[in-house]
Design a protein around this motif. Structure first.
Motif, PDB file in Angstrom:
ATOM      1  N   VAL A  50       8.562  12.334 -18.562  1.00 20.68           N
ATOM      2  CA  VAL A  50       7.657  11.544 -18.070  1.00 20.68           C
ATOM      3  C   VAL A  50       8.001   9.876 -18.370  1.00 20.68           C
ATOM      4  O   VAL A  50       8.582   9.877 -19.606  1.00 20.68           O
ATOM      5  CB  VAL A  50       6.117  11.654 -18.296  1.00 20.68           C
ATOM      6  CG1 VAL A  50       5.883  12.988 -17.557  1.00 20.68           C
ATOM      7  CG2 VAL A  50       6.032  11.804 -19.975  1.00 20.68           C
ATOM      8  N   GLY A  51       7.405   8.958 -17.884  1.00 17.91           N
ATOM      9  CA  GLY A  51       7.731   7.617 -18.293  1.00 17.91           C
ATOM     10  C   GLY A  51       7.220   6.797 -17.379  1.00 17.91           C
ATOM     11  O   GLY A  51       6.568   6.780 -16.301  1.00 17.91           O
ATOM     12  N   SER A  79       7.562  17.015 -13.615  1.00 17.28           N
ATOM     13  CA  SER A  79       7.044  15.775 -13.703  1.00 17.28           C
ATOM     14  C   SER A  79       6.284  15.353 -12.731  1.00 17.28           C
ATOM     15  O   SER A  79       5.693  16.456 -11.771  1.00 17.28           O
ATOM     16  CB  SER A  79       8.548  14.850 -13.930  1.00 17.28           C
ATOM     17  OG  SER A  79       8.308  13.678 -14.026  1.00 17.28           O
ATOM     18  N   ASP A  86       9.738   9.371 -13.530  1.00 18.98           N
ATOM     19  CA  ASP A  86       9.584  10.583 -12.934  1.00 18.98           C
ATOM     20  C   ASP A  86      10.672  10.841 -12.017  1.00 18.98           C
ATOM     21  O   ASP A  86      11.049  12.099 -11.927  1.00 18.98           O
ATOM     22  CB  ASP A  86       8.191  10.563 -12.323  1.00 18.98           C
ATOM     23  CG  ASP A  86       7.055  10.733 -13.298  1.00 18.98           C
ATOM     24  OD1 ASP A  86       7.184  10.162 -14.524  1.00 18.98           O
ATOM     25  OD2 ASP A  86       5.926  11.205 -12.994  1.00 18.98           O
ATOM     26  N   ASN A 149      -2.035  15.113 -15.491  1.00 19.16           N
ATOM     27  CA  ASN A 149      -0.919  15.142 -16.801  1.00 19.16           C
ATOM     28  C   ASN A 149      -1.223  16.298 -17.626  1.00 19.16           C
ATOM     29  O   ASN A 149      -0.118  16.533 -18.154  1.00 19.16           O
ATOM     30  CB  ASN A 149      -1.134  13.982 -17.451  1.00 19.16           C
ATOM     31  CG  ASN A 149      -0.665  12.658 -16.691  1.00 19.16           C
ATOM     32  OD1 ASN A 149       0.039  12.714 -15.762  1.00 19.16           O
ATOM     33  ND2 ASN A 149      -0.883  11.335 -16.958  1.00 19.16           N
ATOM     34  N   VAL A 161       9.246  11.487 -23.402  1.00 17.79           N
ATOM     35  CA  VAL A 161       8.714  10.195 -23.035  1.00 17.79           C
ATOM     36  C   VAL A 161       9.907   9.060 -22.773  1.00 17.79           C
ATOM     37  O   VAL A 161      10.682   9.120 -24.024  1.00 17.79           O
ATOM     38  CB  VAL A 161       7.615   9.704 -23.585  1.00 17.79           C
ATOM     39  CG1 VAL A 161       7.130   8.487 -23.030  1.00 17.79           C
ATOM     40  CG2 VAL A 161       6.421  10.745 -23.668  1.00 17.79           C
ATOM     41  N   ALA A 164       7.750   3.685 -21.987  1.00 19.27           N
ATOM     42  CA  ALA A 164       6.119   3.624 -22.086  1.00 19.27           C
ATOM     43  C   ALA A 164       5.713   2.283 -22.522  1.00 19.27           C
ATOM     44  O   ALA A 164       6.020   2.108 -23.695  1.00 19.27           O
ATOM     45  CB  ALA A 164       5.824   5.038 -22.483  1.00 19.27           C
ATOM     46  N   SER A 168       0.644   3.039 -21.451  1.00 18.85           N
ATOM     47  CA  SER A 168       1.125   3.947 -20.435  1.00 18.85           C
ATOM     48  C   SER A 168       0.247   5.122 -19.945  1.00 18.85           C
ATOM     49  O   SER A 168       0.039   5.791 -21.098  1.00 18.85           O
ATOM     50  CB  SER A 168       2.714   4.167 -20.699  1.00 18.85           C
ATOM     51  OG  SER A 168       3.202   5.112 -19.734  1.00 18.85           O
ATOM     52  N   SER A 170       2.118   7.625 -19.388  1.00 18.23           N
ATOM     53  CA  SER A 170       2.726   8.794 -20.034  1.00 18.23           C
ATOM     54  C   SER A 170       2.374   9.219 -21.341  1.00 18.23           C
ATOM     55  O   SER A 170       2.588  10.299 -21.824  1.00 18.23           O
ATOM     56  CB  SER A 170       4.207   8.168 -20.190  1.00 18.23           C
ATOM     57  OG  SER A 170       4.662   7.863 -19.149  1.00 18.23           O
ATOM     58  N   THR A 173      -0.182  12.090 -21.296  1.00 18.30           N
ATOM     59  CA  THR A 173       0.898  13.180 -21.045  1.00 18.30           C
ATOM     60  C   THR A 173       1.220  13.764 -22.543  1.00 18.30           C
ATOM     61  O   THR A 173       1.117  15.031 -22.850  1.00 18.30           O
ATOM     62  CB  THR A 173       1.967  13.048 -20.325  1.00 18.30           C
ATOM     63  OG1 THR A 173       1.459  12.597 -18.787  1.00 18.30           O
ATOM     64  CG2 THR A 173       2.439  14.613 -20.015  1.00 18.30           C
TER      65      THR A 173
END
Length: 295
Positions: A50-51, A79, A86, A149, A161, A164, A168, A170, A173
């Motif tokens: 993720v990011g 993702s 993603d 998430n 990650v 970010a 973020s 992310s 998550t």
């Protein structure tokens, strides 16, 4: 038959054996899941990549690289099919040939964002799945994404990650993953880059430093050939001038002036050497006169 099945929307309830076992380990998971294609294999390792949506070229390269290497080693990539990190994680995973899975903040019949229609279809064609806790026809809403998430992190054994910002999504998550007792890793970046702030904060707080995919593979005891060995193999047989230019390449984009200053070669010769490296599959031009090392 296969194409029809991929377009069928399935619903699996929590009490059903097909419901992902990993989700059953945590409270607050949905009572039912809707999906197209397939669900992740509980017997295979999984990583969430993720990011940032508005990521840099460096971030795209890293997400794709990690997705490809991990997938090639038999790790499922989970993702959210968002733009940016993603999407690159999913794309890299499909190069590695282990199915990848997207958890949406909408119904599985709605491709969000709509510009990712081709990726949505590729995920299904490549044996992966589109997953949601929301029934078909549900439009994406801003508050659905933080909630989804928790599913992404729960389906994964490890969360990675890649880029970010300070606030973020992310990081949400990553926080869910830590609450669930999962290992969290972050890809480091430039200290003055806003996109690196979230990753560096995670590392400061105890997350692992993901400086190469092998670090994550060690979580499952998977060993692959060291990338440095592969790079050294690629260098065998290169003429000295060509090898000098190649040694200046890495995963961060460099412009033509950089190579000229580093090597001392005239512009024409430098351009020719970079073109030759492209033909050999060792370099890639990602923008006008900007080059990166080809993985």
């Amino acid at each position: 038959m296969e194409g029809t099945q991929k377009e069928t929307i399935f619903c699996v309830r929590k009490e059903n054996p097909e419901y992902p076992q990993k989700l059953k380990n945590y409270q607050g998971m949905p009572q039912q899941l809707y999906y197209k294609g397939t669900l992740p294999d509980s017997n295979l390792p999984s990583v969430a990549i993720v990011g940032a949506r508005m990521c840099s070229v460096y971030g795209r390269i890293q997400a794709f690289r990690f997705g490809r290497v991990l997938s090639a080693a038999g790790v499922q990539v989970i993702s959210g099919m968002a733009l940016g990190i993603d999407s690159e994680g999913h794309k890299g995973a499909m190069e590695g040939n282990t199915p990848t899975f997207a958890v949406l903040g909408s119904g599985v019949d709605i491709c969000y964002p709509s510009s990712n229609r081709q990726l949505y279809q590729r995920i299904l064609r490549n044996g992966g799945g589109i997953i949601s806790e929301y029934p078909e026809g549900t439009q994406a809403m801003p508050y659905y994404f933080p909630a989804r998430n928790r599913i992404i992190s729960a389906l994964a054994d490890v969360v990675l990650v890649v880029e970010a910002k300070k606030n973020s999504g992310s990081l949400i998550t990553a926080n869910y993953a830590m609450e669930q007792g999962k290992a969290v890793y972050a890809v480091p970046g430039a200290v003055n880059d806003e996109l690196s702030y979230g990753c560096h904060k995670l590392i400061y707080d105890g997350a692992g430093i993901a400086y190469c995919p092998e670090i994550l593979l060690s979580e499952w005891g998977i060993s692959i050939k060291n990338e440095k060995e592969t790079e050294e193999k690629n260098e065998i047989g290169l003429a000295s001038d060509l090898n000098l230019v190649y040694s200046c390449l890495d995963l961060r984009p460099k412009n033509l002036d950089f190579f000229i200053n580093k090597t001392g070669f005239p512009p024409g010769k430098t351009s020719s050497l970079l073109l030759e490296l492209e033909v050999l599959g060792l370099a890639r031009e990602i923008g006008r006169h900007y080059y990166v090392r080809q993985e």
